[in-house]
Design a protein around this motif. Structure first.
Motif, PDB file in Angstrom:
ATOM      1  N   GLY A 182      41.710 -14.136 -10.572  1.00 32.46           N
ATOM      2  CA  GLY A 182      40.747 -15.017  -9.947  1.00 32.46           C
ATOM      3  C   GLY A 182      40.699 -16.368 -10.623  1.00 32.46           C
ATOM      4  O   GLY A 182      41.285 -16.593 -11.679  1.00 32.46           O
ATOM      5  N   ILE A 183      40.020 -17.271  -9.989  1.00 35.61           N
ATOM      6  CA  ILE A 183      39.843 -18.612 -10.531  1.00 35.61           C
ATOM      7  C   ILE A 183      38.361 -18.808 -10.807  1.00 35.61           C
ATOM      8  O   ILE A 183      37.515 -18.528  -9.967  1.00 35.61           O
ATOM      9  CB  ILE A 183      40.335 -19.687  -9.549  1.00 35.61           C
ATOM     10  N   THR A 184      38.055 -19.259 -11.989  1.00 35.89           N
ATOM     11  CA  THR A 184      36.693 -19.618 -12.333  1.00 35.89           C
ATOM     12  C   THR A 184      36.617 -21.130 -12.269  1.00 35.89           C
ATOM     13  O   THR A 184      37.310 -21.824 -13.012  1.00 35.89           O
ATOM     14  CB  THR A 184      36.328 -19.132 -13.753  1.00 35.89           C
ATOM     15  N   ARG A 185      35.822 -21.629 -11.356  1.00 32.82           N
ATOM     16  CA  ARG A 185      35.650 -23.078 -11.225  1.00 32.82           C
ATOM     17  C   ARG A 185      34.159 -23.346 -11.267  1.00 32.82           C
ATOM     18  O   ARG A 185      33.409 -22.801 -10.473  1.00 32.82           O
ATOM     19  CB  ARG A 185      36.254 -23.583  -9.922  1.00 32.82           C
ATOM     20  N   GLU A 186      33.752 -24.147 -12.217  1.00 36.96           N
ATOM     21  CA  GLU A 186      32.333 -24.408 -12.401  1.00 36.96           C
ATOM     22  C   GLU A 186      32.078 -25.907 -12.473  1.00 36.96           C
ATOM     23  O   GLU A 186      32.812 -26.634 -13.136  1.00 36.96           O
ATOM     24  CB  GLU A 186      31.830 -23.772 -13.696  1.00 36.96           C
ATOM     25  N   ASN A 187      31.051 -26.352 -11.787  1.00 37.04           N
ATOM     26  CA  ASN A 187      30.541 -27.719 -11.908  1.00 37.04           C
ATOM     27  C   ASN A 187      29.143 -27.608 -12.495  1.00 37.04           C
ATOM     28  O   ASN A 187      28.345 -26.802 -12.030  1.00 37.04           O
ATOM     29  CB  ASN A 187      30.453 -28.407 -10.547  1.00 37.04           C
ATOM     30  N   GLU A 188      28.873 -28.420 -13.484  1.00 36.91           N
ATOM     31  CA  GLU A 188      27.566 -28.361 -14.116  1.00 36.91           C
ATOM     32  C   GLU A 188      27.074 -29.774 -14.376  1.00 36.91           C
ATOM     33  O   GLU A 188      27.838 -30.620 -14.850  1.00 36.91           O
ATOM     34  CB  GLU A 188      27.680 -27.585 -15.431  1.00 36.91           C
ATOM     35  N   PHE A 189      25.830 -30.021 -14.057  1.00 34.72           N
ATOM     36  CA  PHE A 189      25.173 -31.288 -14.355  1.00 34.72           C
ATOM     37  C   PHE A 189      24.010 -30.972 -15.264  1.00 34.72           C
ATOM     38  O   PHE A 189      23.347 -29.950 -15.089  1.00 34.72           O
ATOM     39  CB  PHE A 189      24.638 -31.940 -13.073  1.00 34.72           C
ATOM     40  N   GLY A 190      23.740 -31.839 -16.224  1.00 38.66           N
ATOM     41  CA  GLY A 190      22.608 -31.571 -17.088  1.00 38.66           C
ATOM     42  C   GLY A 190      22.385 -32.641 -18.121  1.00 38.66           C
ATOM     43  O   GLY A 190      22.998 -33.720 -18.089  1.00 38.66           O
ATOM     44  N   VAL A 191      21.501 -32.308 -19.045  1.00 35.58           N
ATOM     45  CA  VAL A 191      21.160 -33.197 -20.149  1.00 35.58           C
ATOM     46  C   VAL A 191      21.408 -32.416 -21.438  1.00 35.58           C
ATOM     47  O   VAL A 191      20.938 -31.288 -21.586  1.00 35.58           O
ATOM     48  CB  VAL A 191      19.689 -33.656 -20.082  1.00 35.58           C
ATOM     49  N   ALA A 192      22.138 -33.027 -22.349  1.00 28.67           N
ATOM     50  CA  ALA A 192      22.375 -32.442 -23.668  1.00 28.67           C
ATOM     51  C   ALA A 192      21.720 -33.349 -24.703  1.00 28.67           C
ATOM     52  O   ALA A 192      21.854 -34.571 -24.632  1.00 28.67           O
ATOM     53  CB  ALA A 192      23.862 -32.309 -23.942  1.00 28.67           C
ATOM     54  N   CYS A 193      20.994 -32.753 -25.638  1.00 27.61           N
ATOM     55  CA  CYS A 193      20.330 -33.521 -26.689  1.00 27.61           C
ATOM     56  C   CYS A 193      20.796 -33.007 -28.042  1.00 27.61           C
ATOM     57  O   CYS A 193      21.081 -31.827 -28.210  1.00 27.61           O
ATOM     58  CB  CYS A 193      18.820 -33.412 -26.567  1.00 27.61           C
ATOM     59  N   GLN A 194      20.840 -33.936 -28.992  1.00 29.95           N
ATOM     60  CA  GLN A 194      21.354 -33.609 -30.328  1.00 29.95           C
ATOM     61  C   GLN A 194      20.200 -33.348 -31.284  1.00 29.95           C
ATOM     62  O   GLN A 194      19.249 -34.125 -31.363  1.00 29.95           O
ATOM     63  CB  GLN A 194      22.220 -34.753 -30.840  1.00 29.95           C
ATOM     64  N   THR A 195      20.297 -32.244 -32.024  1.00 27.10           N
ATOM     65  CA  THR A 195      19.287 -31.923 -33.032  1.00 27.10           C
ATOM     66  C   THR A 195      19.565 -32.739 -34.290  1.00 27.10           C
ATOM     67  O   THR A 195      20.668 -33.275 -34.467  1.00 27.10           O
ATOM     68  CB  THR A 195      19.310 -30.414 -33.367  1.00 27.10           C
ATOM     69  N   PRO A 196      18.596 -32.844 -35.189  1.00 26.84           N
ATOM     70  CA  PRO A 196      18.801 -33.615 -36.424  1.00 26.84           C
ATOM     71  C   PRO A 196      19.989 -33.135 -37.274  1.00 26.84           C
ATOM     72  O   PRO A 196      20.599 -33.910 -37.995  1.00 26.84           O
ATOM     73  CB  PRO A 196      17.476 -33.446 -37.193  1.00 26.84           C
ATOM     74  N   ASP A 197      20.347 -31.828 -37.174  1.00 22.61           N
ATOM     75  CA  ASP A 197      21.470 -31.338 -37.965  1.00 22.61           C
ATOM     76  C   ASP A 197      22.822 -31.537 -37.262  1.00 22.61           C
ATOM     77  O   ASP A 197      23.852 -31.095 -37.753  1.00 22.61           O
ATOM     78  CB  ASP A 197      21.279 -29.859 -38.337  1.00 22.61           C
ATOM     79  N   GLY A 198      22.830 -32.222 -36.100  1.00 27.05           N
ATOM     80  CA  GLY A 198      24.098 -32.567 -35.429  1.00 27.05           C
ATOM     81  C   GLY A 198      24.492 -31.656 -34.299  1.00 27.05           C
ATOM     82  O   GLY A 198      25.434 -31.956 -33.561  1.00 27.05           O
ATOM     83  N   ARG A 199      23.832 -30.504 -34.137  1.00 28.75           N
ATOM     84  CA  ARG A 199      24.176 -29.604 -33.048  1.00 28.75           C
ATOM     85  C   ARG A 199      23.607 -30.134 -31.741  1.00 28.75           C
ATOM     86  O   ARG A 199      22.641 -30.878 -31.720  1.00 28.75           O
ATOM     87  CB  ARG A 199      23.624 -28.194 -33.322  1.00 28.75           C
ATOM     88  N   TRP A 200      24.250 -29.734 -30.646  1.00 27.78           N
ATOM     89  CA  TRP A 200      23.801 -30.135 -29.315  1.00 27.78           C
ATOM     90  C   TRP A 200      23.180 -28.945 -28.602  1.00 27.78           C
ATOM     91  O   TRP A 200      23.625 -27.816 -28.773  1.00 27.78           O
ATOM     92  CB  TRP A 200      24.982 -30.647 -28.492  1.00 27.78           C
ATOM     93  N   TYR A 201      22.155 -29.192 -27.812  1.00 24.55           N
ATOM     94  CA  TYR A 201      21.588 -28.148 -26.977  1.00 24.55           C
ATOM     95  C   TYR A 201      21.421 -28.700 -25.566  1.00 24.55           C
ATOM     96  O   TYR A 201      21.236 -29.882 -25.358  1.00 24.55           O
ATOM     97  CB  TYR A 201      20.264 -27.608 -27.548  1.00 24.55           C
ATOM     98  N   ILE A 202      21.531 -27.798 -24.613  1.00 20.34           N
ATOM     99  CA  ILE A 202      21.427 -28.151 -23.195  1.00 20.34           C
ATOM    100  C   ILE A 202      19.977 -27.947 -22.774  1.00 20.34           C
ATOM    101  O   ILE A 202      19.404 -26.891 -23.014  1.00 20.34           O
ATOM    102  CB  ILE A 202      22.350 -27.263 -22.317  1.00 20.34           C
ATOM    103  N   GLN A 203      19.397 -28.962 -22.139  1.00 18.73           N
ATOM    104  CA  GLN A 203      18.010 -28.852 -21.667  1.00 18.73           C
ATOM    105  C   GLN A 203      17.964 -28.215 -20.308  1.00 18.73           C
ATOM    106  O   GLN A 203      18.816 -28.311 -19.514  1.00 18.73           O
ATOM    107  CB  GLN A 203      17.354 -30.205 -21.588  1.00 18.73           C
TER     108      GLN A 203
END
Length: 153
Positions: free
Chosen positions: A132-153
């Protein structure tokens, strides 16, 4: 025993004309599953065959996750290096034909936290045994924590 060898032979000959890393991962996983159940557990034919198929699936799955990990790494690199305005990065694997792209639409600060509006597109074709084929489109906002990691809102 002959049935197991036949299964391994069929696994190794599947799509011989287009042997890819995914097929090889399946064969290696099947061989490991067979070896584990047959010699270490001294099981019967049915369970050994099941271990062979599970091993093939795990081998292919590990390969599938390789391209997902590439996409995640490119995504994080793009978030870290985007110039603050619209930017676009794509990646592709010549081995598998899988690809992905990340577009950062804008970067801004929210209460001192760096955030980016993004669009992520990924297309991964999975070979046997996970066809099979996995095809994904995603829109969003990513924010960076003070320690440099990113999280998706």
């Amino acid at each position: 025993m002959k049935k197991i060898l036949l299964i391994l032979l069929l696994l190794s000959l599947t799509n011989c004309s287009t042997v890819t890393k995914s097929h090889m991962s399946s064969v290696v996983g099947a061989t490991a599953g067979y070896g584990t159940c047959h010699s270490m557990l001294n099981t019967g034919v049915g369970l050994t065959a099941a271990c062979t198929v599970v091993g093939a699936w795990l081998g292919a799955s590990a390969f599938f996750n390789d391209d997902m990990n590439i996409h995640k790494a490119v995504f994080v690199d793009t978030l870290n290096t985007s110039p603050g305005k619209r930017s676009h990065v794509s990646w592709g694997s010549q081995t598998t034909g899988n690809w992905g792209s990340i577009t950062i639409n804008r970067t801004y600060l929210v209460k001192g936290t760096k955030c980016s509006d993004y669009e992520s597109v990924i297309s991964i074709e999975r070979s046997w045994p996970m066809n099979g084929i996995t095809r994904e489109n995603e829109f969003g906002v990513a924010c960076q924590t003070p320690d440099g990691r990113w999280y998706i809102q």
